[in-house]
Scaffold this motif. Structure first.
Motif, PDB file in Angstrom:
ATOM      1  N   ARG A 196      61.402 -18.099  32.227  1.00  0.00           N
ATOM      2  CA  ARG A 196      62.037 -19.348  31.790  1.00  0.00           C
ATOM      3  C   ARG A 196      63.100 -19.093  30.725  1.00  0.00           C
ATOM      4  O   ARG A 196      64.216 -19.629  30.808  1.00  0.00           O
ATOM      5  CB  ARG A 196      60.977 -20.291  31.230  1.00  0.00           C
ATOM      6  CG  ARG A 196      61.513 -21.671  30.854  1.00  0.00           C
ATOM      7  CD  ARG A 196      60.445 -22.510  30.187  1.00  0.00           C
ATOM      8  NE  ARG A 196      60.149 -22.020  28.838  1.00  0.00           N
ATOM      9  CZ  ARG A 196      59.162 -22.492  28.074  1.00  0.00           C
ATOM     10  NH1 ARG A 196      58.359 -23.438  28.549  1.00  0.00           N
ATOM     11  NH2 ARG A 196      58.962 -22.019  26.862  1.00  0.00           N
ATOM     12  N   GLU A 197      62.785 -18.281  29.731  1.00  0.00           N
ATOM     13  CA  GLU A 197      63.750 -18.030  28.666  1.00  0.00           C
ATOM     14  C   GLU A 197      64.965 -17.262  29.181  1.00  0.00           C
ATOM     15  O   GLU A 197      66.102 -17.551  28.789  1.00  0.00           O
ATOM     16  CB  GLU A 197      63.070 -17.280  27.518  1.00  0.00           C
ATOM     17  CG  GLU A 197      61.933 -18.054  26.872  1.00  0.00           C
ATOM     18  CD  GLU A 197      62.335 -19.447  26.443  1.00  0.00           C
ATOM     19  OE1 GLU A 197      63.027 -19.579  25.424  1.00  0.00           O
ATOM     20  OE2 GLU A 197      61.961 -20.414  27.140  1.00  0.00           O
ATOM     21  N   LEU A 198      64.743 -16.305  30.050  1.00  0.00           N
ATOM     22  CA  LEU A 198      65.862 -15.577  30.631  1.00  0.00           C
ATOM     23  C   LEU A 198      66.743 -16.496  31.477  1.00  0.00           C
ATOM     24  O   LEU A 198      67.978 -16.402  31.447  1.00  0.00           O
ATOM     25  CB  LEU A 198      65.357 -14.410  31.478  1.00  0.00           C
ATOM     26  CG  LEU A 198      64.872 -13.162  30.729  1.00  0.00           C
ATOM     27  CD1 LEU A 198      64.218 -12.187  31.690  1.00  0.00           C
ATOM     28  CD2 LEU A 198      66.019 -12.487  29.983  1.00  0.00           C
ATOM     29  N   TYR A 199      66.120 -17.380  32.229  1.00  0.00           N
ATOM     30  CA  TYR A 199      66.885 -18.298  33.082  1.00  0.00           C
ATOM     31  C   TYR A 199      67.841 -19.146  32.248  1.00  0.00           C
ATOM     32  O   TYR A 199      68.997 -19.354  32.631  1.00  0.00           O
ATOM     33  CB  TYR A 199      65.928 -19.193  33.866  1.00  0.00           C
ATOM     34  CG  TYR A 199      66.641 -20.221  34.716  1.00  0.00           C
ATOM     35  CD1 TYR A 199      67.125 -19.902  35.984  1.00  0.00           C
ATOM     36  CD2 TYR A 199      66.859 -21.510  34.242  1.00  0.00           C
ATOM     37  CE1 TYR A 199      67.802 -20.826  36.755  1.00  0.00           C
ATOM     38  CE2 TYR A 199      67.531 -22.455  35.008  1.00  0.00           C
ATOM     39  CZ  TYR A 199      68.003 -22.107  36.259  1.00  0.00           C
ATOM     40  OH  TYR A 199      68.681 -23.041  37.021  1.00  0.00           O
ATOM     41  N   TYR A 200      67.353 -19.636  31.113  1.00  0.00           N
ATOM     42  CA  TYR A 200      68.173 -20.503  30.258  1.00  0.00           C
ATOM     43  C   TYR A 200      69.015 -19.715  29.251  1.00  0.00           C
ATOM     44  O   TYR A 200      69.607 -20.301  28.346  1.00  0.00           O
ATOM     45  CB  TYR A 200      67.282 -21.499  29.516  1.00  0.00           C
ATOM     46  CG  TYR A 200      66.687 -22.565  30.404  1.00  0.00           C
ATOM     47  CD1 TYR A 200      67.493 -23.382  31.201  1.00  0.00           C
ATOM     48  CD2 TYR A 200      65.310 -22.769  30.449  1.00  0.00           C
ATOM     49  CE1 TYR A 200      66.952 -24.355  32.012  1.00  0.00           C
ATOM     50  CE2 TYR A 200      64.758 -23.757  31.263  1.00  0.00           C
ATOM     51  CZ  TYR A 200      65.584 -24.537  32.034  1.00  0.00           C
ATOM     52  OH  TYR A 200      65.040 -25.518  32.843  1.00  0.00           O
ATOM     53  N   VAL A 326      58.335 -14.022  42.095  1.00  0.00           N
ATOM     54  CA  VAL A 326      58.120 -15.086  41.109  1.00  0.00           C
ATOM     55  C   VAL A 326      59.447 -15.599  40.578  1.00  0.00           C
ATOM     56  O   VAL A 326      59.660 -16.813  40.452  1.00  0.00           O
ATOM     57  CB  VAL A 326      57.249 -14.587  39.936  1.00  0.00           C
ATOM     58  CG1 VAL A 326      57.019 -15.715  38.939  1.00  0.00           C
ATOM     59  CG2 VAL A 326      55.921 -14.058  40.429  1.00  0.00           C
ATOM     60  N   ILE A 327      60.339 -14.699  40.271  1.00  0.00           N
ATOM     61  CA  ILE A 327      61.645 -15.086  39.729  1.00  0.00           C
ATOM     62  C   ILE A 327      62.395 -15.974  40.715  1.00  0.00           C
ATOM     63  O   ILE A 327      62.982 -16.992  40.340  1.00  0.00           O
ATOM     64  CB  ILE A 327      62.464 -13.824  39.375  1.00  0.00           C
ATOM     65  CG1 ILE A 327      61.873 -13.184  38.106  1.00  0.00           C
ATOM     66  CG2 ILE A 327      63.937 -14.151  39.188  1.00  0.00           C
ATOM     67  CD1 ILE A 327      62.364 -11.775  37.840  1.00  0.00           C
ATOM     68  N   GLU A 328      62.378 -15.606  41.967  1.00  0.00           N
ATOM     69  CA  GLU A 328      63.054 -16.419  42.990  1.00  0.00           C
ATOM     70  C   GLU A 328      62.503 -17.837  43.014  1.00  0.00           C
ATOM     71  O   GLU A 328      63.245 -18.823  43.048  1.00  0.00           O
ATOM     72  CB  GLU A 328      62.890 -15.762  44.359  1.00  0.00           C
ATOM     73  CG  GLU A 328      63.571 -16.519  45.494  1.00  0.00           C
ATOM     74  CD  GLU A 328      63.397 -15.838  46.839  1.00  0.00           C
ATOM     75  OE1 GLU A 328      63.626 -16.498  47.875  1.00  0.00           O
ATOM     76  OE2 GLU A 328      63.030 -14.649  46.868  1.00  0.00           O
ATOM     77  N   ASN A 329      61.177 -17.960  42.969  1.00  0.00           N
ATOM     78  CA  ASN A 329      60.548 -19.283  43.023  1.00  0.00           C
ATOM     79  C   ASN A 329      60.787 -20.077  41.750  1.00  0.00           C
ATOM     80  O   ASN A 329      61.155 -21.257  41.800  1.00  0.00           O
ATOM     81  CB  ASN A 329      59.054 -19.117  43.269  1.00  0.00           C
ATOM     82  CG  ASN A 329      58.340 -20.452  43.364  1.00  0.00           C
ATOM     83  OD1 ASN A 329      57.881 -20.986  42.363  1.00  0.00           O
ATOM     84  ND2 ASN A 329      58.255 -21.006  44.563  1.00  0.00           N
ATOM     85  N   GLU A 330      60.587 -19.445  40.604  1.00  0.00           N
ATOM     86  CA  GLU A 330      60.706 -20.175  39.336  1.00  0.00           C
ATOM     87  C   GLU A 330      62.139 -20.579  39.049  1.00  0.00           C
ATOM     88  O   GLU A 330      62.385 -21.660  38.499  1.00  0.00           O
ATOM     89  CB  GLU A 330      60.146 -19.329  38.191  1.00  0.00           C
ATOM     90  CG  GLU A 330      58.662 -19.043  38.295  1.00  0.00           C
ATOM     91  CD  GLU A 330      57.839 -20.316  38.440  1.00  0.00           C
ATOM     92  OE1 GLU A 330      57.736 -21.070  37.464  1.00  0.00           O
ATOM     93  OE2 GLU A 330      57.313 -20.550  39.546  1.00  0.00           O
ATOM     94  N   CYS A 331      63.092 -19.755  39.418  1.00  0.00           N
ATOM     95  CA  CYS A 331      64.492 -20.111  39.190  1.00  0.00           C
ATOM     96  C   CYS A 331      64.896 -21.301  40.048  1.00  0.00           C
ATOM     97  O   CYS A 331      65.678 -22.160  39.612  1.00  0.00           O
ATOM     98  CB  CYS A 331      65.401 -18.916  39.467  1.00  0.00           C
ATOM     99  SG  CYS A 331      65.294 -17.630  38.197  1.00  0.00           S
TER     100      CYS A 331
END
Length: 340
Positions: A196-200, A326-331
């Protein structure tokens, strides 16, 4: 085959439900939605949104009515209060749900003849171990509220097996990660928080020095083992673990590479670990700093030989592939939510 899943709208319960549905099982899905989310019930090939029953596992009459309807073969008790600070903040609620709720399922399962109950337990009960990898049949009793609730729930499961001849398997989950992991929780699991923090493009704040190591298991591997243990008889406890551990810094490096981010993490003092739960720091006896430090720096590595030898199970998803999924789904989820 008819199967009841409690906590079916949660991260793990929903993934288990989807796999069992694809395998042709008839499902009874319940959740009280204190942690579960309707989004978890939506899959590309099926929606469980109209099939979920809003019910608490402590509801004696409600559970009885569902089992009276007949021929429930297995109960997967995935429901529970799992976040450690939530359990420390309200220990009575944690005990009520995690212990009394489990006993309610055991007692009703005894009366109405289920074949087996499978309990979601935890490797957190190994928090005081000093010899690794940890094995199922030799460990010191835990300290914190959450692992103690699971420890006591396991004792009641064992009691029902010895007293009534029931069949129960307790699955001691390592740190579980996978698609639908809860990134919006007040204090999210590490993997969800990191992504989450990396995405934002925000600087994540980790505690201690980031060298603490934990054993992780991908949710699909967990689900495979959860299905395999249907066949076991009597009472059993099984580590659901990779028998490989990773540090916070190693996992952050993998996630940063996958997400093509170059953000240096910051590190906070151990004493602030549960600062979002101020009640734990107040009162005549606030939580001890050494307890927080121990939890943050806890080393985990669980032996999975029992699962391999008895059930023929081996984990298949390595950390890099698991984090990529996980990254694909959460993003995708975070893109729909916007800034948080």
């Amino acid at each position: 085959m008819k199967i009841m899943i409690t906590g079916a709208a949660g991260f793990i319960g929903s993934q288990l439900a989807h796999t069992l549905w694809k395998n042709g099982a008839e499902l009874i899905l319940i959740d009280n939605f204190s942690y579960g989310k309707m989004d978890n019930l939506e899959f590309e090939d099926h929606s469980f949104a109209n099939e979920i029953i809003k019910m608490d596992i402590r509801d004696k009459d409600g559970i009885a009515d569902l089992l009276k309807a007949g021929d429930v073969d297995y109960i997967y008790n995935i429901a529970g209060i799992a976040p450690l600070p939530d359990c420390q903040t309200d220990p009575q609620q944690a005990i009520d749900v995690n212990v009394i709720g489990t006993v309610n399922l055991l007692e009703n399962g005894r009366k109405y003849g289920i074949k087996k109950l499978i309990l979601a337990s935890t490797n957190a009960m190994y928090e005081n171990e000093t010899e690794f990898p940890t094995v199922e049949n030799n460990f010191k009793q835990p300290t914190l509220i959450y692992p103690n609730t699971k420890y006591v729930a396991e004792r009641f499961c064992e009691s029902y097996c010895k007293t009534y001849g029931m069949n129960v398997t307790c699955l001691r989950f390592s740190n579980v990660y996978g698609p639908h992991i809860d990134c919006l929780r007040k204090q999210p699991p590490f993997v969800a928080y990191m992504i989450r923090e990396l995405y934002y493009d925000r600087t994540p704040i980790f505690h201690s020095d980031g060298n603490q190591r934990r054993d992780y298991i991908y949710v699909d591997d967990l689900v495979r083992l959860a299905i395999l243990v249907q066949e076991g008889e009597g009472f059993d406890c099984v580590n659901v673990a990779s028998n490989v551990n990773y540090s916070v810094n190693e996992m952050y490096a993998i996630a940063s590479k996958i997400m093509n981010k170059d953000i240096k993490a910051e590190y906070a003092d151990d004493a602030h670990y549960w600062e979002k739960y101020p009640d734990l720091y107040s009162g005549a006896y606030p939580i001890k700093n050494e307890i927080l430090a121990h939890e943050i720096n806890k080393y985990s590595l669980c032996d999975n030989a029992h699962a391999k030898e008895k059930y023929g199970w081996v984990p298949e998803i390595d950390m890099e592939e698991g984090l990529r999924r996980v990254i694909e789904n959460e993003c995708e989820l975070l893109s729909r939510l916007g800034e948080k």
